[in-house]
Design a protein around this motif. Structure first.
Motif, PDB file in Angstrom:
ATOM      1  N   GLY A   1     -14.040 -16.076  34.337  1.00  0.00           N
ATOM      2  CA  GLY A   1     -13.111 -16.967  33.651  1.00  0.00           C
ATOM      3  C   GLY A   1     -12.781 -16.527  32.231  1.00  0.00           C
TER       4      GLY A   1
ATOM      5  N   ALA B   1      -9.835 -10.977  30.735  1.00  0.00           N
ATOM      6  CA  ALA B   1      -8.376 -10.990  30.627  1.00  0.00           C
ATOM      7  C   ALA B   1      -7.766 -11.177  32.015  1.00  0.00           C
ATOM      8  CB  ALA B   1      -7.889  -9.695  29.993  1.00  0.00           C
ATOM      9  N   VAL B   2      -8.301 -10.497  33.021  1.00  0.00           N
ATOM     10  CA  VAL B   2      -7.838 -10.667  34.399  1.00  0.00           C
ATOM     11  C   VAL B   2      -8.866 -11.513  35.134  1.00  0.00           C
ATOM     12  CG1 VAL B   2      -7.280  -9.497  36.553  1.00  0.00           C
ATOM     13  CG2 VAL B   2      -6.575  -8.493  34.379  1.00  0.00           C
ATOM     14  N   LYS B   3      -8.497 -12.808  35.324  1.00  0.00           N
ATOM     15  CA  LYS B   3      -9.453 -13.774  35.860  1.00  0.00           C
ATOM     16  C   LYS B   3      -9.424 -13.824  37.374  1.00  0.00           C
ATOM     17  CE  LYS B   3      -7.713 -16.929  33.225  1.00  0.00           C
ATOM     18  NZ  LYS B   3      -7.107 -16.165  32.136  1.00  0.00           N
ATOM     19  N   LYS B   4      -9.324 -12.698  38.035  1.00  0.00           N
ATOM     20  CA  LYS B   4      -9.141 -12.705  39.478  1.00  0.00           C
ATOM     21  C   LYS B   4     -10.065 -11.691  40.138  1.00  0.00           C
ATOM     22  CE  LYS B   4      -5.115 -13.512  42.181  1.00  0.00           C
ATOM     23  NZ  LYS B   4      -4.281 -14.683  42.070  1.00  0.00           N
TER      24      LYS B   4
ATOM     25  N   LYS C   1       5.570 -16.052  38.616  1.00  0.00           N
ATOM     26  CA  LYS C   1       5.137 -15.390  39.847  1.00  0.00           C
ATOM     27  C   LYS C   1       5.573 -13.931  39.867  1.00  0.00           C
ATOM     28  CE  LYS C   1       4.455 -19.232  43.039  1.00  0.00           C
ATOM     29  NZ  LYS C   1       5.001 -20.037  44.152  1.00  0.00           N
ATOM     30  N   ARG C   2       6.773 -13.646  39.357  1.00  0.00           N
ATOM     31  CA  ARG C   2       7.243 -12.251  39.353  1.00  0.00           C
ATOM     32  C   ARG C   2       6.470 -11.402  38.362  1.00  0.00           C
ATOM     33  NH1 ARG C   2      13.582 -13.549  40.523  1.00  0.00           N
ATOM     34  NH2 ARG C   2      13.209 -14.129  42.697  1.00  0.00           N
TER      35      ARG C   2
ATOM     36  N   ASP D   1      -0.896 -16.491  38.258  1.00  0.00           N
ATOM     37  CA  ASP D   1      -1.123 -17.660  39.105  1.00  0.00           C
ATOM     38  C   ASP D   1      -0.435 -18.845  38.439  1.00  0.00           C
ATOM     39  OD1 ASP D   1      -2.676 -16.485  41.111  1.00  0.00           O
ATOM     40  OD2 ASP D   1      -4.475 -16.610  39.888  1.00  0.00           O
ATOM     41  N   VAL D   2       0.246 -19.668  39.234  1.00  0.00           N
ATOM     42  CA  VAL D   2       0.999 -20.790  38.674  1.00  0.00           C
ATOM     43  C   VAL D   2       0.455 -22.106  39.223  1.00  0.00           C
ATOM     44  CG1 VAL D   2       3.290 -21.759  38.306  1.00  0.00           C
ATOM     45  CG2 VAL D   2       3.036 -19.309  38.659  1.00  0.00           C
ATOM     46  N   MET D   3       0.227 -23.059  38.340  1.00  0.00           N
ATOM     47  CA  MET D   3      -0.181 -24.400  38.743  1.00  0.00           C
ATOM     48  C   MET D   3       0.889 -25.374  38.269  1.00  0.00           C
ATOM     49  SD  MET D   3      -3.294 -23.783  39.884  1.00  0.00           S
ATOM     50  CE  MET D   3      -3.979 -25.430  39.980  1.00  0.00           C
TER      51      MET D   3
ATOM     52  N   HIS E   1      -9.884 -22.347  31.657  1.00  0.00           N
ATOM     53  CA  HIS E   1      -9.460 -20.977  31.336  1.00  0.00           C
ATOM     54  C   HIS E   1      -8.015 -20.693  31.713  1.00  0.00           C
ATOM     55  CE1 HIS E   1     -13.522 -20.106  30.222  1.00  0.00           C
ATOM     56  NE2 HIS E   1     -13.974 -20.391  31.419  1.00  0.00           N
ATOM     57  N   CYS E   2      -7.134 -21.682  31.487  1.00  0.00           N
ATOM     58  CA  CYS E   2      -5.713 -21.414  31.667  1.00  0.00           C
ATOM     59  C   CYS E   2      -5.221 -20.633  30.441  1.00  0.00           C
ATOM     60  CB  CYS E   2      -4.939 -22.730  31.816  1.00  0.00           C
ATOM     61  SG  CYS E   2      -5.476 -23.632  33.288  1.00  0.00           S
ATOM     62  N   ASP E   3      -4.040 -20.008  30.563  1.00  0.00           N
ATOM     63  CA  ASP E   3      -3.549 -19.157  29.481  1.00  0.00           C
ATOM     64  C   ASP E   3      -2.288 -19.695  28.815  1.00  0.00           C
ATOM     65  OD1 ASP E   3      -5.349 -16.659  29.767  1.00  0.00           O
ATOM     66  OD2 ASP E   3      -4.729 -17.132  31.809  1.00  0.00           O
TER      67      ASP E   3
ATOM     68  N   ARG F   1      -1.174 -10.361  35.968  1.00  0.00           N
ATOM     69  CA  ARG F   1      -2.137 -10.590  37.043  1.00  0.00           C
ATOM     70  C   ARG F   1      -3.427 -11.164  36.464  1.00  0.00           C
ATOM     71  NH1 ARG F   1      -5.297  -9.061  41.201  1.00  0.00           N
ATOM     72  NH2 ARG F   1      -6.553  -7.711  39.895  1.00  0.00           N
ATOM     73  N   GLY F   2      -3.911 -12.228  37.096  1.00  0.00           N
ATOM     74  CA  GLY F   2      -5.140 -12.843  36.618  1.00  0.00           C
ATOM     75  C   GLY F   2      -4.935 -13.832  35.477  1.00  0.00           C
ATOM     76  N   LYS F   3      -3.683 -14.009  35.037  1.00  0.00           N
ATOM     77  CA  LYS F   3      -3.398 -15.043  34.048  1.00  0.00           C
ATOM     78  C   LYS F   3      -3.001 -16.320  34.781  1.00  0.00           C
ATOM     79  CE  LYS F   3      -3.565 -12.310  30.396  1.00  0.00           C
ATOM     80  NZ  LYS F   3      -4.717 -12.360  29.489  1.00  0.00           N
ATOM     81  N   THR F   4      -3.247 -17.477  34.162  1.00  0.00           N
ATOM     82  CA  THR F   4      -2.886 -18.747  34.772  1.00  0.00           C
ATOM     83  C   THR F   4      -1.863 -19.470  33.902  1.00  0.00           C
ATOM     84  OG1 THR F   4      -5.108 -18.905  35.712  1.00  0.00           O
ATOM     85  CG2 THR F   4      -3.782 -20.899  35.723  1.00  0.00           C
TER      86      THR F   4
ATOM     87  N   ASN G   1      -3.510  -8.440  26.539  1.00  0.00           N
ATOM     88  CA  ASN G   1      -4.197  -7.424  27.337  1.00  0.00           C
ATOM     89  C   ASN G   1      -4.061  -6.058  26.684  1.00  0.00           C
ATOM     90  OD1 ASN G   1      -4.952  -9.076  29.352  1.00  0.00           O
ATOM     91  ND2 ASN G   1      -3.227  -8.623  30.686  1.00  0.00           N
TER      92      ASN G   1
ATOM     93  N   LYS H   1      -7.474 -19.631  44.073  1.00  0.00           N
ATOM     94  CA  LYS H   1      -6.518 -18.603  43.649  1.00  0.00           C
ATOM     95  C   LYS H   1      -7.226 -17.472  42.896  1.00  0.00           C
ATOM     96  CE  LYS H   1      -2.132 -21.088  43.575  1.00  0.00           C
ATOM     97  NZ  LYS H   1      -1.091 -21.764  42.779  1.00  0.00           N
ATOM     98  N   ARG H   2      -8.223 -17.817  42.104  1.00  0.00           N
ATOM     99  CA  ARG H   2      -8.938 -16.770  41.361  1.00  0.00           C
ATOM    100  C   ARG H   2      -9.789 -15.909  42.283  1.00  0.00           C
ATOM    101  NH1 ARG H   2      -9.941 -20.231  35.859  1.00  0.00           N
ATOM    102  NH2 ARG H   2      -7.761 -20.155  35.224  1.00  0.00           N
TER     103      ARG H   2
ATOM    104  N   ASP I   1       6.539 -14.244  47.701  1.00  0.00           N
ATOM    105  CA  ASP I   1       6.399 -15.418  46.847  1.00  0.00           C
ATOM    106  C   ASP I   1       7.159 -16.561  47.504  1.00  0.00           C
ATOM    107  OD1 ASP I   1       4.867 -14.304  44.793  1.00  0.00           O
ATOM    108  OD2 ASP I   1       6.625 -13.423  43.863  1.00  0.00           O
TER     109      ASP I   1
END
Lengths: 326, 326, 326
Positions: free
Chosen positions: B43, B46-49, C78-79, C83-85, C111-113, C54-57, C320, B78-79, A83
């Motif tokens: 999108g 739950a896991v958007k990747k 990140k830990r 995904d971070v914006m 589709h951000c969380d 994982r897969g969340k924004t 989830n 990123k996705r 990271d």
């Protein structure tokens, strides 16, 4: 083994920080180059990622902006699956009156693993390395107008890929020897790795007071310096130097010390040309040479990622009991 | 197949760059829309990747700031599990006197895979695509006051989800046709995909000199333009246009060409309303319409991520031998 | 269970947003602290990453710059493998005349969380929480000169690790009680969790008009306030306060209310000292205390990551069907 005053090595002689190439023995240097060799292949794979540093946090502590350098370290860390946090300290740290040491303590407490330090003054990375907690390693990301300490490694790595038998090589380093710490580092690294002859080529004003002390052969003329060499390492002329009193004019410098195809003719036919970038085209190097068949300048950029991945993984990967890239 | 002068397709007719929708044949357009369909579902999971572009490096090369666009491309990459580097070139590249081409060469040597280019002048992405190494693909992230080339794809994707049988549709494009490259691209894409009738609606001052050459029906009044249409595509009025000589006043423009529920009454009852965003509420569109039941504007935003994921994966995923999202 | 006007809890009484500690019952507070306990261990592992999000924004919506806070939330997300914006809204959103609500709608459609909101005015996070789509959660990242709402949780978490039996504890909160929302939040949280006695220590000018209403014992002298306490929570004196009319001078404040080893002598021998950082050394706290054996200030920084990971995972991981860190 030669050890610098403040050691970047641990008790077992392995890299704990990476601050300078000075004081690194032949075995450590070769270890870095061999590790980088395996990462150079990673960059060409379809999936350019290895999981070596997954779950590690690398913090880019930039006290001055440098997109190019930041990009290189960020890419290296991401390709190792670490990271990465980019912290621009000009804007932030001292805004709230927090001291540098408090900022370091705070980042340490966040369980970061490595600080890549970029600062205008050359002692900064050493100062921070001396003051960090035991679980943090420091990598010198360059100190102002001096080059990055990884540059010498990039150069010898590139040289080794083209000319593996160092015992036969003649290498010329051309440019502002006096004000470039990279030159000293290059000379030192090349001699430690057994290069036959290292020459430094510059006008008197850009040589240190006692140039012979560097252990290299001093050449005042480019023609003398380039004759029969296997590799030329150009140094970048800094802009503040161009306008300063040590150089009469860009035109005159280029006439005498700028590398052109014509001047390069006295080197060996298979000589390679290096430059750490960014290029000052028409100042220290002619475009015909920079873009020509002997130039390995863009290879150096690629190797910069591999070298940084190698050093990061040797320092941080080891702590997992993982010492080699997969 | 129609091919533009500089081809964004490879020899097999597959996407190598994505610079414009012009010149893309029906099969390629449908291929992108179908691929985006599978990503639109991602999108909402739950896991958007998806791991399609793991180990690939996407570089956002932004020559002008645009948070909204940058966010969209960053999220899309990123996705797809790519590594993303954001490089703000206004601040960095030329600071050290490095030319754009040297900057591109440097990024290429770092084994990046895709450049998303955002620039104020419309030729920039083409110029860069023409000059990059074979292993790099270029995606046009928008050229200044013109819209992004992916916009036409987003619009037809949104249209197809609501009205799958294009052969029956009448579509009106309303606004600054003259200065918007997106309109040309929309008309072209809609006609290529077999839409029955495309109309362009604008005052004379916002139409090109020979509007009929665009292949769409020209309507000077909004009432005529909207009558019996299945979809309305509003264009964004640029701020520089609002203060310029071509528009007498915001008030007058809104009176004549601003979309209100009342004016929309002449369209088909199930007509949908699109807008590329950001909205100028009370200029080209009334809030009642923008936030009303016929508006699909926020769906367009979601589809923007899906379309960008589709194009990125078609260009880069293919190189892994992986052509379809999992 | 006490519920605030606008509820940050869902119908089942679980966290949906995290806006304030006020109104959180003992069970919810304990749940957060217990979850944070498992994450505190993650920070010390070689691989500091869990795949929970994982897969969340997670989008950091910062309306004012704050590198330290941004770093904490970015690291926490990140830990957790999200995904971070990072979106700096000062520069971007309103540049194109887009309203805040349109910006929120746009980010929702991507589709951000989760939005982490940092704003200069204290109602901002609540306003945004009240206006977001059902699939978005809001976390308050601090509101201007007030502290972050997670600070009270960090403090009680740190306290619990050192003094698990709250029923026996006396805790002093020292400093600008009047202008610090964190003090109110701390008092409330400490009392909810059953701490025996909470004292507030400040000069009259830095106390609210009716300090007794806070439910804590009011002490005007530091000596009285610190006598026999088990823990001291120092508040940060804001710079605007230092130059304002409420404080005669830094020197005088430090004389009367600055925490020194000497003044700390009246506290219990095993008393701990906390501070939310960044430190004003020589204003509210002496370096000897801040860096001394009773200081747990750097532990608070570590715990800040764990608390943010706990809240993020409780809010988003639950969706989830995953409720506990692995």
């Amino acid at each position: 083994m030669v050890r610098p005053q403040f050691s970047q090595l641990d008790e077992a002689g392995r890299l704990r920080h990476f601050l300078t190439t000075e004081g690194l023995c032949r075995e450590t240097l070769t270890d870095i180059l061999d590790t980088a060799e395996s990462f150079a292949a990673v960059g060409k794979r379809a999936v350019k990622k290895v999981p070596l540093l997954r779950g590690k946090t690398v913090v880019n502590l930039f006290f001055e902006p440098s997109t190019r350098t930041l990009t290189t370290f960020e890419l290296a860390a991401k390709r190792l699956s670490a990271d990465v946090m980019n912290i621009n300290l000009r804007r932030s740290a001292t805004v709230k009156g927090e001291s540098l040491l408090d900022t370091l303590r705070t980042l340490e407490a966040m369980h970061c693993d490595m600080f890549v330090v970029r600062h205008a003054s050359s002692g900064a990375a050493h100062f921070i390395a001396r003051n960090v907690a035991p679980h943090i390693s420091v990598m010198n990301g360059g100190d102002g107008r001096h080059a990055h300490p990884s540059q010498a490694l990039i150069d010898v790595f590139t040289l080794r890929r083209h000319k593996p038998d160092f015992s036969k090589l003649r290498v010329a380093i051309v440019g502002d020897i006096a004000h470039s710490r990279v030159a000293r580092s290059q000379i030192n690294t090349l001699l430690t790795l057994g290069v036959r002859e290292v020459r430094i080529v510059a006008p008197r004003t850009l040589l240190p007071p006692v140039p012979e002390a560097l252990g290299a052969k001093v050449c005042l003329s480019l023609e003398e310096g380039l004759r029969d060499v296997d590799a030329v390492m150009m140094l970048r002329i800094q802009h503040e130097r161009i306008q300063g009193p040590l150089l009469p004019s860009i035109h005159e410098y280029f006439q005498c010390y700028g590398l052109t195809e014509k001047k390069l003719a006295v080197a060996r036919p298979d000589a390679i040309v290096m430059h750490p970038g960014p290029l000052n085209r028409g100042v220290e190097i002619d475009s015909e040479v920079a873009d020509g068949p002997r130039s390995v300048i863009l290879q150096q950029v690629s190797h910069g990622i591999a070298i940084r991945m190698a050093v990061m993984s040797m320092i941080l990967g080891r702590r997992n009991g993982v010492e080699e890239p997969g």
